[in-house]
Design a protein around this motif. Structure first.
Motif, PDB file in Angstrom:
ATOM      1  N   VAL A   1      -9.227  -2.553  44.282  1.00 34.91           N
ATOM      2  CA  VAL A   1      -8.692  -3.444  45.290  1.00 34.91           C
ATOM      3  C   VAL A   1      -8.509  -3.958  44.766  1.00 34.91           C
ATOM      4  O   VAL A   1      -8.229  -5.250  43.628  1.00 34.91           O
ATOM      5  CB  VAL A   1     -10.437  -3.792  45.713  1.00 34.91           C
ATOM      6  CG1 VAL A   1      -9.927  -5.259  47.008  1.00 34.91           C
ATOM      7  CG2 VAL A   1     -11.155  -2.968  46.124  1.00 34.91           C
ATOM      8  N   ARG A   2      -7.078  -4.530  45.781  1.00 36.81           N
ATOM      9  CA  ARG A   2      -6.173  -5.715  45.257  1.00 36.81           C
ATOM     10  C   ARG A   2      -6.386  -7.185  46.245  1.00 36.81           C
ATOM     11  O   ARG A   2      -6.759  -7.050  47.529  1.00 36.81           O
ATOM     12  CB  ARG A   2      -4.523  -5.280  45.345  1.00 36.81           C
ATOM     13  CG  ARG A   2      -3.525  -6.036  45.488  1.00 36.81           C
ATOM     14  CD  ARG A   2      -2.243  -5.741  45.548  1.00 36.81           C
ATOM     15  NE  ARG A   2      -1.096  -5.281  44.629  1.00 36.81           N
ATOM     16  CZ  ARG A   2      -0.140  -5.373  43.801  1.00 36.81           C
ATOM     17  NH1 ARG A   2       0.280  -4.887  45.021  1.00 36.81           N
ATOM     18  NH2 ARG A   2       0.250  -4.747  42.542  1.00 36.81           N
ATOM     19  N   PHE A   3      -7.034  -8.037  45.718  1.00 36.44           N
ATOM     20  CA  PHE A   3      -6.955  -9.277  46.049  1.00 36.44           C
ATOM     21  C   PHE A   3      -5.623 -10.112  46.566  1.00 36.44           C
ATOM     22  O   PHE A   3      -5.202 -10.612  45.035  1.00 36.44           O
ATOM     23  CB  PHE A   3      -8.560 -10.191  45.873  1.00 36.44           C
ATOM     24  CG  PHE A   3      -9.521  -8.771  45.743  1.00 36.44           C
ATOM     25  CD1 PHE A   3     -10.304  -9.691  46.541  1.00 36.44           C
ATOM     26  CD2 PHE A   3     -10.038  -8.528  44.353  1.00 36.44           C
ATOM     27  CE1 PHE A   3     -11.488  -8.150  46.996  1.00 36.44           C
ATOM     28  CE2 PHE A   3     -10.620  -7.598  44.728  1.00 36.44           C
ATOM     29  CZ  PHE A   3     -11.667  -7.617  46.001  1.00 36.44           C
ATOM     30  N   VAL A   4      -5.216 -11.097  47.561  1.00 33.67           N
ATOM     31  CA  VAL A   4      -4.074 -11.378  47.391  1.00 33.67           C
ATOM     32  C   VAL A   4      -4.648 -12.848  48.606  1.00 33.67           C
ATOM     33  O   VAL A   4      -5.327 -12.733  49.822  1.00 33.67           O
ATOM     34  CB  VAL A   4      -3.137 -10.628  48.592  1.00 33.67           C
ATOM     35  CG1 VAL A   4      -1.736 -11.311  48.403  1.00 33.67           C
ATOM     36  CG2 VAL A   4      -3.308  -9.083  47.928  1.00 33.67           C
ATOM     37  N   ALA A   5      -4.187 -14.279  48.208  1.00 37.11           N
ATOM     38  CA  ALA A   5      -4.770 -14.820  48.692  1.00 37.11           C
ATOM     39  C   ALA A   5      -3.080 -15.155  49.371  1.00 37.11           C
ATOM     40  O   ALA A   5      -2.244 -15.329  48.840  1.00 37.11           O
ATOM     41  CB  ALA A   5      -4.898 -16.215  47.919  1.00 37.11           C
ATOM     42  N   PHE A   6      -2.682 -14.755  50.781  1.00 39.36           N
ATOM     43  CA  PHE A   6      -1.277 -15.345  51.025  1.00 39.36           C
ATOM     44  C   PHE A   6      -0.850 -16.961  52.317  1.00 39.36           C
ATOM     45  O   PHE A   6      -1.429 -17.332  52.468  1.00 39.36           O
ATOM     46  CB  PHE A   6      -1.093 -14.139  52.681  1.00 39.36           C
ATOM     47  CG  PHE A   6      -1.495 -12.911  52.392  1.00 39.36           C
ATOM     48  CD1 PHE A   6      -0.142 -12.261  51.838  1.00 39.36           C
ATOM     49  CD2 PHE A   6      -2.343 -12.568  52.619  1.00 39.36           C
ATOM     50  CE1 PHE A   6      -0.567 -11.071  51.768  1.00 39.36           C
ATOM     51  CE2 PHE A   6      -2.391 -10.869  52.934  1.00 39.36           C
ATOM     52  CZ  PHE A   6      -1.886  -9.777  51.695  1.00 39.36           C
ATOM     53  N   GLY A   7       0.543 -16.726  51.159  1.00 35.26           N
ATOM     54  CA  GLY A   7       0.519 -18.347  51.858  1.00 35.26           C
ATOM     55  C   GLY A   7       1.787 -18.318  53.106  1.00 35.26           C
ATOM     56  O   GLY A   7       1.967 -17.078  53.290  1.00 35.26           O
ATOM     57  N   ALA A   8       1.601 -19.123  53.971  1.00 35.61           N
ATOM     58  CA  ALA A   8       2.867 -19.870  55.098  1.00 35.61           C
ATOM     59  C   ALA A   8       1.578 -18.562  56.628  1.00 35.61           C
ATOM     60  O   ALA A   8       2.671 -18.001  56.837  1.00 35.61           O
ATOM     61  CB  ALA A   8       3.693 -19.225  54.861  1.00 35.61           C
ATOM     62  N   GLU A   9       0.815 -18.794  56.622  1.00 31.68           N
ATOM     63  CA  GLU A   9      -0.056 -17.135  57.607  1.00 31.68           C
ATOM     64  C   GLU A   9       0.394 -18.197  59.081  1.00 31.68           C
ATOM     65  O   GLU A   9       0.160 -17.476  59.793  1.00 31.68           O
ATOM     66  CB  GLU A   9      -0.939 -16.991  57.304  1.00 31.68           C
ATOM     67  CG  GLU A   9      -1.900 -16.328  58.955  1.00 31.68           C
ATOM     68  CD  GLU A   9      -3.083 -16.798  59.558  1.00 31.68           C
ATOM     69  OE1 GLU A   9      -2.967 -16.436  60.838  1.00 31.68           O
ATOM     70  OE2 GLU A   9      -2.861 -18.164  59.713  1.00 31.68           O
ATOM     71  N   GLU A  10       0.235 -19.043  58.832  1.00 31.23           N
ATOM     72  CA  GLU A  10      -0.266 -20.839  60.188  1.00 31.23           C
ATOM     73  C   GLU A  10       1.970 -20.351  61.098  1.00 31.23           C
ATOM     74  O   GLU A  10       2.413 -20.348  60.160  1.00 31.23           O
ATOM     75  CB  GLU A  10      -0.341 -21.491  60.369  1.00 31.23           C
ATOM     76  CG  GLU A  10      -2.101 -21.563  59.654  1.00 31.23           C
ATOM     77  CD  GLU A  10      -2.445 -21.732  60.878  1.00 31.23           C
ATOM     78  OE1 GLU A  10      -2.352 -21.670  62.079  1.00 31.23           O
ATOM     79  OE2 GLU A  10      -4.120 -21.080  59.827  1.00 31.23           O
ATOM     80  N   ALA A  11       1.735 -20.323  62.315  1.00 36.77           N
ATOM     81  CA  ALA A  11       2.813 -20.303  62.720  1.00 36.77           C
ATOM     82  C   ALA A  11       3.638 -21.380  62.252  1.00 36.77           C
ATOM     83  O   ALA A  11       3.405 -22.532  62.451  1.00 36.77           O
ATOM     84  CB  ALA A  11       3.064 -20.025  64.042  1.00 36.77           C
ATOM     85  N   ARG A  12       4.967 -20.981  62.210  1.00 37.83           N
ATOM     86  CA  ARG A  12       5.749 -22.245  62.047  1.00 37.83           C
ATOM     87  C   ARG A  12       7.326 -22.352  63.373  1.00 37.83           C
ATOM     88  O   ARG A  12       8.187 -23.289  62.789  1.00 37.83           O
ATOM     89  CB  ARG A  12       6.275 -22.174  61.581  1.00 37.83           C
ATOM     90  CG  ARG A  12       5.336 -22.086  59.928  1.00 37.83           C
ATOM     91  CD  ARG A  12       6.774 -22.431  58.650  1.00 37.83           C
ATOM     92  NE  ARG A  12       6.942 -23.051  57.643  1.00 37.83           N
ATOM     93  CZ  ARG A  12       6.200 -24.306  57.049  1.00 37.83           C
ATOM     94  NH1 ARG A  12       4.714 -24.201  57.377  1.00 37.83           N
ATOM     95  NH2 ARG A  12       6.770 -25.377  56.787  1.00 37.83           N
ATOM     96  N   GLY A  13       7.183 -21.978  64.337  1.00 37.22           N
ATOM     97  CA  GLY A  13       7.846 -21.349  65.637  1.00 37.22           C
ATOM     98  C   GLY A  13       7.023 -22.323  66.806  1.00 37.22           C
ATOM     99  O   GLY A  13       5.880 -22.106  67.288  1.00 37.22           O
TER     100      GLY A  13
END
Length: 338
Positions: A198-210
């Motif tokens: 299992v690779r665990f990833v905390a993703f940046g910039a999920e929230e909408a910017r449009g």
């Protein structure tokens, strides 16, 4: 485009300092049964264990009909709540802000302490409007945590959660809850690895910017775009943990509505006999980036709550039992993979 070096240097220093099965599952969708008590060896508190009954046929990622009880690694709700408080105390964490860097550093430290090899994957984000507030262009990062000896060209799965918040919210539920349940399951998985890495990833910039809300999930899109053809074939499924702590009768397990519902069914089947779940469709989190390139993907979470995207999204919004239930669903799925 390369991000500003100063921001990345700060993020790197902070990290140092804080030292988703395939196409077809046959059969009817699972149905939720009445709650049932968990055994003392479940790895979760008895009060958090009740479950649906489900049937599936064999997907690309093979699952057992019932996950084996974990030998070690009890889900620590106190640890999860402590992390939620820490992240919330940082305050609003827009993707292009120093506060988001601090959150990335904290999560990276938690994953590194659990025994993972952690790296930062930088990317640019555009200026825009996030939940009615103007936000600047800048840089953000994904925090990628791999177990020792991990090879992205070999079969594996990804469990992820997003780092950022809208500009006016401290984001206890959205999404410190997902981040810290992810980190706790990561700790448990290192103690007792399952049949697939299992690779665990905390993703940046999920929230909408449009302004229309259509420009979102920048970090997960960047992550997927960086995978070569062999790595995409090896990635058997992705699960996004997004808003997993608000009190509810069941854990939402959502498909993205674009052709990969088998994974959501498999996740629900894996927790059969342990935790209540419900099916749903949701297109608003990082799982959409994977589904867009035909990688099976699903989302856990999305219970509506009054404090959504507001300054009132504080730790008191989060329910300990729901955190444990969400963790139990992810853990059962991870344990079922082979």
């Amino acid at each position: 485009m390369r991000p500003r070096p100063t921001r990345l240097l700060v993020a790197a220093v902070l990290v140092t300092a804080t030292a988703c099965t395939s196409p077809s599952l046959a059969g009817s969708p699972p149905t939720t049964s009445a709650p049932a008590s968990a055994s003392a060896t479940s790895g979760f508190a008895p009060s958090t264990s009740s479950a649906p009954t489900a049937t599936t046929s064999t997907p690309r990622v093979t699952t057992r009909t019932a996950a084996p009880p974990p030998r070690v690694g009890t889900f620590d709700v106190d640890r999860v709540m402590g992390g939620i408080r820490t992240l919330s105390a940082i305050g609003p964490r827009d993707a292009a802000s120093p506060a988001s860097d601090r959150a990335a550093a904290y999560v990276a430290g938690q994953l590194r302490a659990a025994g993972y090899r952690v790296r930062l994957q930088p990317f640019r984000v555009p200026a825009g409007i996030s939940w009615g507030v103007r936000v600047p262009a800048g840089s953000s990062v994904n925090v990628v945590a791999d177990p020792p000896g991990f090879d992205a060209r070999q079969p594996h799965v990804v469990v992820g959660a997003h780092l950022d918040t809208v500009p006016q919210s401290p984001g206890a539920e959205d999404n410190a809850s997902g981040l810290m349940v992810m980190a706790e399951v990561a700790r448990m998985t290192r103690q007792q690895p399952g049949g697939l890495p299992v690779r665990f990833v905390a993703f940046g910039a999920e929230e909408a910017r449009g302004g229309s809300g259509s420009a979102y999930a920048f970090g997960s899109r960047h992550f997927v775009a960086a995978l070569d053809a062999t790595q995409r074939r090896a990635l058997r499924g992705m699960v996004a943990l997004d808003r997993v702590g608000v009190r509810a009768a069941a854990v939402p397990v959502c498909s993205g509505g674009r052709g990969t519902p088998a994974l959501a069914r498999a996740i629900r089947a894996a927790s059969s006999g342990a935790t209540p779940t419900r099916a749903c469709t949701n297109r608003a989190s990082d799982h959409v980036s994977f589904e867009a390139v035909d990688i099976p993907a699903a989302r856990l979470g999305s219970v509506p709550y009054a404090a959504y995207h507001s300054a009132q999204d504080v730790p008191s919004v989060v329910d300990r039992r729901q955190l444990a239930r969400s963790g139990a669903v992810v853990w059962a799925w991870v344990r079922s993979l082979r």
